[in-house]
Structure formats: structure tokens, C-alpha cells
Motif scaffolding. Structure first.
Motif, PDB file in Angstrom:
ATOM      1  N   GLY A  19       0.791  -1.231   0.000  1.00  0.00           N
ATOM      2  CA  GLY A  19       0.000   0.000   0.000  1.00  0.00           C
ATOM      3  C   GLY A  19       0.814   1.267   0.000  1.00  0.00           C
ATOM      4  O   GLY A  19       0.321   2.325   0.416  1.00  0.00           O
ATOM      5  N   GLN A  20       2.036   1.186  -0.477  1.00  0.00           N
ATOM      6  CA  GLN A  20       2.911   2.355  -0.420  1.00  0.00           C
ATOM      7  C   GLN A  20       2.405   3.529  -1.265  1.00  0.00           C
ATOM      8  O   GLN A  20       2.632   4.690  -0.922  1.00  0.00           O
ATOM      9  N   ASP A  21       1.730   3.226  -2.361  1.00  0.00           N
ATOM     10  CA  ASP A  21       1.168   4.314  -3.173  1.00  0.00           C
ATOM     11  C   ASP A  21       0.122   5.090  -2.374  1.00  0.00           C
ATOM     12  O   ASP A  21       0.040   6.325  -2.476  1.00  0.00           O
ATOM     13  N   PHE A  22      -0.675   4.388  -1.590  1.00  0.00           N
ATOM     14  CA  PHE A  22      -1.654   5.065  -0.736  1.00  0.00           C
ATOM     15  C   PHE A  22      -0.957   5.845   0.372  1.00  0.00           C
ATOM     16  O   PHE A  22      -1.347   6.971   0.700  1.00  0.00           O
ATOM     17  N   LEU A  23       0.084   5.265   0.946  1.00  0.00           N
ATOM     18  CA  LEU A  23       0.794   5.937   2.035  1.00  0.00           C
ATOM     19  C   LEU A  23       1.447   7.227   1.559  1.00  0.00           C
ATOM     20  O   LEU A  23       1.499   8.217   2.305  1.00  0.00           O
ATOM     21  N   ARG A  24       1.910   7.236   0.317  1.00  0.00           N
ATOM     22  CA  ARG A  24       2.544   8.449  -0.221  1.00  0.00           C
ATOM     23  C   ARG A  24       1.558   9.599  -0.387  1.00  0.00           C
ATOM     24  O   ARG A  24       1.970  10.756  -0.530  1.00  0.00           O
ATOM     25  N   ARG A  25       0.279   9.319  -0.388  1.00  0.00           N
ATOM     26  CA  ARG A  25      -0.723  10.388  -0.469  1.00  0.00           C
ATOM     27  C   ARG A  25      -0.903  11.112   0.864  1.00  0.00           C
ATOM     28  O   ARG A  25      -1.465  12.204   0.918  1.00  0.00           O
ATOM     29  N   CYS A  26      -0.444  10.481   1.930  1.00  0.00           N
ATOM     30  CA  CYS A  26      -0.554  11.092   3.252  1.00  0.00           C
ATOM     31  C   CYS A  26       0.493  12.187   3.406  1.00  0.00           C
ATOM     32  O   CYS A  26       1.471  12.251   2.658  1.00  0.00           O
ATOM     33  N   VAL A  27       0.283  13.038   4.389  1.00  0.00           N
ATOM     34  CA  VAL A  27       1.240  14.114   4.646  1.00  0.00           C
ATOM     35  C   VAL A  27       1.778  13.976   6.067  1.00  0.00           C
ATOM     36  O   VAL A  27       1.162  13.345   6.935  1.00  0.00           O
ATOM     37  N   THR A  28       2.945  14.549   6.300  1.00  0.00           N
ATOM     38  CA  THR A  28       3.516  14.660   7.632  1.00  0.00           C
ATOM     39  C   THR A  28       3.792  16.135   7.897  1.00  0.00           C
ATOM     40  O   THR A  28       4.091  16.893   6.969  1.00  0.00           O
ATOM     41  N   MET A 219     -19.509  -6.314   3.761  1.00  0.00           N
ATOM     42  CA  MET A 219     -19.824  -4.906   3.498  1.00  0.00           C
ATOM     43  C   MET A 219     -18.609  -4.202   2.893  1.00  0.00           C
ATOM     44  O   MET A 219     -17.484  -4.393   3.360  1.00  0.00           O
ATOM     45  N   PRO A 220     -18.800  -3.365   1.875  1.00  0.00           N
ATOM     46  CA  PRO A 220     -17.662  -2.723   1.213  1.00  0.00           C
ATOM     47  C   PRO A 220     -16.899  -1.760   2.118  1.00  0.00           C
ATOM     48  O   PRO A 220     -15.743  -1.439   1.828  1.00  0.00           O
ATOM     49  N   GLU A 221     -17.506  -1.300   3.211  1.00  0.00           N
ATOM     50  CA  GLU A 221     -16.807  -0.382   4.112  1.00  0.00           C
ATOM     51  C   GLU A 221     -15.938  -1.104   5.130  1.00  0.00           C
ATOM     52  O   GLU A 221     -15.153  -0.473   5.842  1.00  0.00           O
ATOM     53  N   ASN A 222     -16.034  -2.410   5.217  1.00  0.00           N
ATOM     54  CA  ASN A 222     -15.346  -3.148   6.273  1.00  0.00           C
ATOM     55  C   ASN A 222     -13.837  -3.189   6.053  1.00  0.00           C
ATOM     56  O   ASN A 222     -13.355  -3.384   4.938  1.00  0.00           O
ATOM     57  N   PHE A 252      -8.055  10.709  15.817  1.00  0.00           N
ATOM     58  CA  PHE A 252      -7.774   9.278  15.978  1.00  0.00           C
ATOM     59  C   PHE A 252      -8.435   8.557  14.811  1.00  0.00           C
ATOM     60  O   PHE A 252      -9.374   7.774  14.985  1.00  0.00           O
ATOM     61  N   LEU A 253      -7.947   8.789  13.616  1.00  0.00           N
ATOM     62  CA  LEU A 253      -8.674   8.447  12.396  1.00  0.00           C
ATOM     63  C   LEU A 253      -8.882   6.949  12.199  1.00  0.00           C
ATOM     64  O   LEU A 253      -9.878   6.537  11.610  1.00  0.00           O
ATOM     65  N   GLY A 254      -7.964   6.131  12.667  1.00  0.00           N
ATOM     66  CA  GLY A 254      -8.098   4.695  12.424  1.00  0.00           C
ATOM     67  C   GLY A 254      -8.098   4.393  10.940  1.00  0.00           C
ATOM     68  O   GLY A 254      -7.263   4.901  10.186  1.00  0.00           O
ATOM     69  N   SER A 255      -9.051   3.598  10.488  1.00  0.00           N
ATOM     70  CA  SER A 255      -9.090   3.201   9.079  1.00  0.00           C
ATOM     71  C   SER A 255      -9.843   4.188   8.195  1.00  0.00           C
ATOM     72  O   SER A 255     -10.150   3.879   7.053  1.00  0.00           O
ATOM     73  N   GLY A 256     -10.155   5.375   8.737  1.00  0.00           N
ATOM     74  CA  GLY A 256     -10.591   6.469   7.881  1.00  0.00           C
ATOM     75  C   GLY A 256     -12.068   6.746   7.771  1.00  0.00           C
ATOM     76  O   GLY A 256     -12.485   7.546   6.929  1.00  0.00           O
ATOM     77  N   THR A 257     -12.899   6.146   8.617  1.00  0.00           N
ATOM     78  CA  THR A 257     -14.343   6.273   8.436  1.00  0.00           C
ATOM     79  C   THR A 257     -14.813   7.718   8.460  1.00  0.00           C
ATOM     80  O   THR A 257     -15.637   8.122   7.631  1.00  0.00           O
ATOM     81  N   THR A 258     -14.322   8.528   9.389  1.00  0.00           N
ATOM     82  CA  THR A 258     -14.775   9.926   9.459  1.00  0.00           C
ATOM     83  C   THR A 258     -14.454  10.671   8.176  1.00  0.00           C
ATOM     84  O   THR A 258     -15.307  11.381   7.615  1.00  0.00           O
ATOM     85  N   TRP A 281      -5.203   2.120   4.632  1.00  0.00           N
ATOM     86  CA  TRP A 281      -6.607   1.736   4.457  1.00  0.00           C
ATOM     87  C   TRP A 281      -7.500   2.963   4.319  1.00  0.00           C
ATOM     88  O   TRP A 281      -8.468   2.951   3.555  1.00  0.00           O
ATOM     89  N   ALA A 282      -7.183   4.024   5.057  1.00  0.00           N
ATOM     90  CA  ALA A 282      -7.970   5.257   4.954  1.00  0.00           C
ATOM     91  C   ALA A 282      -7.897   5.825   3.546  1.00  0.00           C
ATOM     92  O   ALA A 282      -8.920   6.184   2.943  1.00  0.00           O
ATOM     93  N   GLU A 283      -6.690   5.907   2.999  1.00  0.00           N
ATOM     94  CA  GLU A 283      -6.534   6.453   1.654  1.00  0.00           C
ATOM     95  C   GLU A 283      -7.141   5.542   0.595  1.00  0.00           C
ATOM     96  O   GLU A 283      -7.696   6.010  -0.399  1.00  0.00           O
ATOM     97  N   GLN A 284      -7.060   4.259   0.818  1.00  0.00           N
ATOM     98  CA  GLN A 284      -7.686   3.308  -0.110  1.00  0.00           C
ATOM     99  C   GLN A 284      -9.196   3.502  -0.126  1.00  0.00           C
ATOM    100  O   GLN A 284      -9.827   3.514  -1.200  1.00  0.00           O
ATOM    101  N   ARG A 285      -9.783   3.682   1.037  1.00  0.00           N
ATOM    102  CA  ARG A 285     -11.232   3.891   1.120  1.00  0.00           C
ATOM    103  C   ARG A 285     -11.626   5.239   0.506  1.00  0.00           C
ATOM    104  O   ARG A 285     -12.688   5.354  -0.136  1.00  0.00           O
ATOM    105  N   LEU A 286     -10.809   6.259   0.706  1.00  0.00           N
ATOM    106  CA  LEU A 286     -11.109   7.565   0.124  1.00  0.00           C
ATOM    107  C   LEU A 286     -11.109   7.490  -1.402  1.00  0.00           C
ATOM    108  O   LEU A 286     -11.926   8.138  -2.068  1.00  0.00           O
ATOM    109  N   GLU A 287     -10.224   6.693  -1.962  1.00  0.00           N
ATOM    110  CA  GLU A 287     -10.223   6.496  -3.413  1.00  0.00           C
ATOM    111  C   GLU A 287     -11.497   5.775  -3.861  1.00  0.00           C
ATOM    112  O   GLU A 287     -12.073   6.092  -4.906  1.00  0.00           O
TER     113      GLU A 287
END
Length: 314
Positions: A19-28, A219-222, A252-258, A281-287
């Protein structure tokens, strides 16, 4: 060889290495920024205690927080250890202090907790904000106990920064089937409507929610996150206490639901998450929102009572 998933298992569990492509979308963040646009609609990979002081003050319209409950639990390698009640109280106070400067004077706050931490969270939350209500929602999952009642409930404390705040009542009404349809003197329906699917009434929501479905494997959100909340749950909070274009923060985003639900409902979002795996997982779900913007249990502008209007509205 790793076990293959069942045919209908849609759980998102992409390994970090893949999932490195998704991780690269994150910021620090390493220094304070006054540019809100630099963090809007982003997943910030980092600890909220370090990140929050670097964000623009008075920029957030809605805070939704799901901090670790006071239980010993593993989160993909890192473990939150159960604390003494006094220590958990200080933990709660510390993260609320970090968050407080980021909120607008009109902001609303929701904090998730279980029955035991609720006693602490509610008390400490009142030191910073005006308590408005305590929501209790019924969750389906939970282990039974030989000498106690099965824990099937969780709490969400609702508070506001000040006296002026957003609350869209009509956006969070629940559509329920009418069992005893009353009529007015002229023969017209009283507080209900006839639809092709039957007789329904849109009712005002209470602070007890029994219409939730915990995400499960088909469920697709799981995701494989151990404490994931349902999208329907977050949708209620976001629709009630923010408007289109408002900024929603989850520290405390976790897997990105909010963030996912905020995007689906046309809000701006900022998510902070310390675990790189969950950021993936958060970035994957956002896509995935681009292909599927629906929220299970919410359709036609209302929330549907569970199992009343087809599979997609559970």
C-alpha cells in the motif's frame, strides 16, 4: 500459503508493503502551518499530540474523536495498555487540551467511549466544553460473559464550544414503518406518508440509536481495523452538526471512516492517524468513494430503520 478470502469477503486489509502508493498520499507535519489548504482533505500520518500544535487555530467546525478506550488492546503492532482511572483521566485531558485551540467558537464535539470510560470522558469534556447530550448506540457485536451482562452499548458525548452551534434536525430524521396509521378528520394521513414501499413516518432522532449495523466482512466499508465504527454512525454526526463545506477533524482516524463519510457528504476533512497501516486503508477507502459514494443505511435524504428498505439501506 495464506488463506484465501471467501467469495463475498470484501474486507479491506491491504498490507503496508503493498500500500505504499496510498501511504505516499498522506502528509507529515514538522513545523507549524497557517495554510489550512495544505492539510484539508488529507490524512496526516503522525501522533495527534505532535500534530495538533502545528495546525491552524480556530479552523475546525466539527470534531469527531474515537480515542482508545481504557482497555488493553493491540492496534496493528502498537498496544494501548489499560490505565488506572486517574491516569486515563489525565490522558483524556491531555488530548482535549491539544485539540481545543483548533476549534471555532461555533464548533461541535463528539467523543466516542464505552460504558466504563464514559464516566471519565463526560466529566473531563465538561471542563472544556458545554455538554449537550450523551448518545447511546446499540452495537451488535460483543462477547458474552458468564457472570455479567453482555456489553452491547457504546456512548458518544455531544458538546459544543459555545452557545451558538450547528444542528440540522431535518437532516437526521429516521424513516420508520408505520404500524398503526392514523388519519386526520379529512381522511388524509396524519404524520406519515404512503410510498410505493409502504407507509412510513419520518421521526425525530433520540439519543438512543438502535439502527446500526457494525461493519462485517461482506460490506464494502469493512476493514481489518479492530474497532471500526459504521459509516452510518458517522453520517448522523456529520449531517447534524456541520454544513456542506465545513471542516471535520478526526484526531484518531483509524481506518478512515470519518474522512470517508465527510467526503461522501461534501464536507472538508482532516484526519490524523499514527499507524501507517491504517493510513493506507484510509486512503484506499477515500479512493473508493469515487466509485461508490453511498452510505449504507442512509438514502433519499433520511436514515432508514435497520432492515426496512432493502439491502443497501440496512
Amino acid at each position: 500459503m495464506a488463506d484465501k478470502k471467501a467469495k463475498n469477503n470484501r474486507t479491506i486489509d491491504t498490507p503496508l508493503a503493498q500500500g505504499q502508493d496510498f501511504l505516499r498520499r498522506c502528509v507529515t507535519l514538522t513545523q507549524k502551518t497557517s495554510d489550512l489548504a495544505a492539510v484539508l482533505d488529507k490524512t496526516i500520518c503522525g501522533d495527534m499530540h505532535a500534530v495538533c500544535p502545528l495546525l491552524p487555530e480556530k479552523s475546525v467546525d466539527l470534531l469527531i474523536a474515537d480515542p482508545p478506550y481504557n482497555l488493553t488492546k493491540s492496534f496493528h503492532g502498537s498496544t494501548f495498555s489499560k490505565k488506572k482511572a486517574a491516569d486515563y483521566e489525565e490522558y483524556t485531558r491531555a488530548w482535549l487540551q491539544a485539540i481545543r485551540p483548533l476549534l471555532k467558537d461555533t464548533a461541535s464535539v463528539y467523543v466516542c467511549c464505552d460504558w466504563e470510560t464514559s464516566l471519565i470522558v463526560g466529566r473531563v469534556l465538561g471542563e472544556f466544553f458545554r455538554i449537550r447530550n450523551r448518545i447511546t448506540w446499540q452495537r451488535e457485536k460483543g462477547r458474552g460473559a458468564k457472570a455479567n451482562w453482555k456489553n452491547g452499548m457504546e456512548d458518544i458525548w455531544f458538546a459544543t464550544v459555545g452557545a451558538n452551534y450547528t444542528f440540522h434536525l431535518d437532516a437526521v430524521k429516521i424513516r420508520k414503518k408505520v404500524i398503526a396509521p392514523y388519519h386526520r378528520a379529512d381522511g388524509q394521513p396524519k404524520d406519515w406518508q404512503q410510498t410505493p414501499d409502504g407507509k412510513y413516518r419520518d421521526t425525530c432522532p433520540s439519543n438512543f440509536w438502535d439502527d446500526m449495523t457494525i461493519p462485517f466482512w461482506s460490506m464494502p466499508e469493512n476493514t481489518a481495523h479492530p474497532t471500526q465504527k459504521p459509516e452510518k454512525l458517522l453520517a448522523k454526526l456529520i449531517l447534524a452538526s456541520s454544513s456542506v463545506g465545513d471542516v471535520v477533524l478526526d484526531p484518531f482516524l483509524g481506518s478512515g471512516t470519518t474522512s470517508v463519510v465527510a467526503k461522501k457528504l461534501h464536507r472538508r476533512y482532516i484526519g490524523i492517524e499514527t499507524e501507517p497501516q491504517y493510513c493506507v486503508w484510509a486512503e484506499q477507502r477515500l479512493e473508493m468513494v469515487e466509485q461508490n459514494p453511498t452510505i449504507q443505511g442512509y438514502a433519499d435524504g433520511v436514515f432508514w430503520a435497520r432492515n426496512t428498505h432493502g439491502e443497501q439501506k440496512r
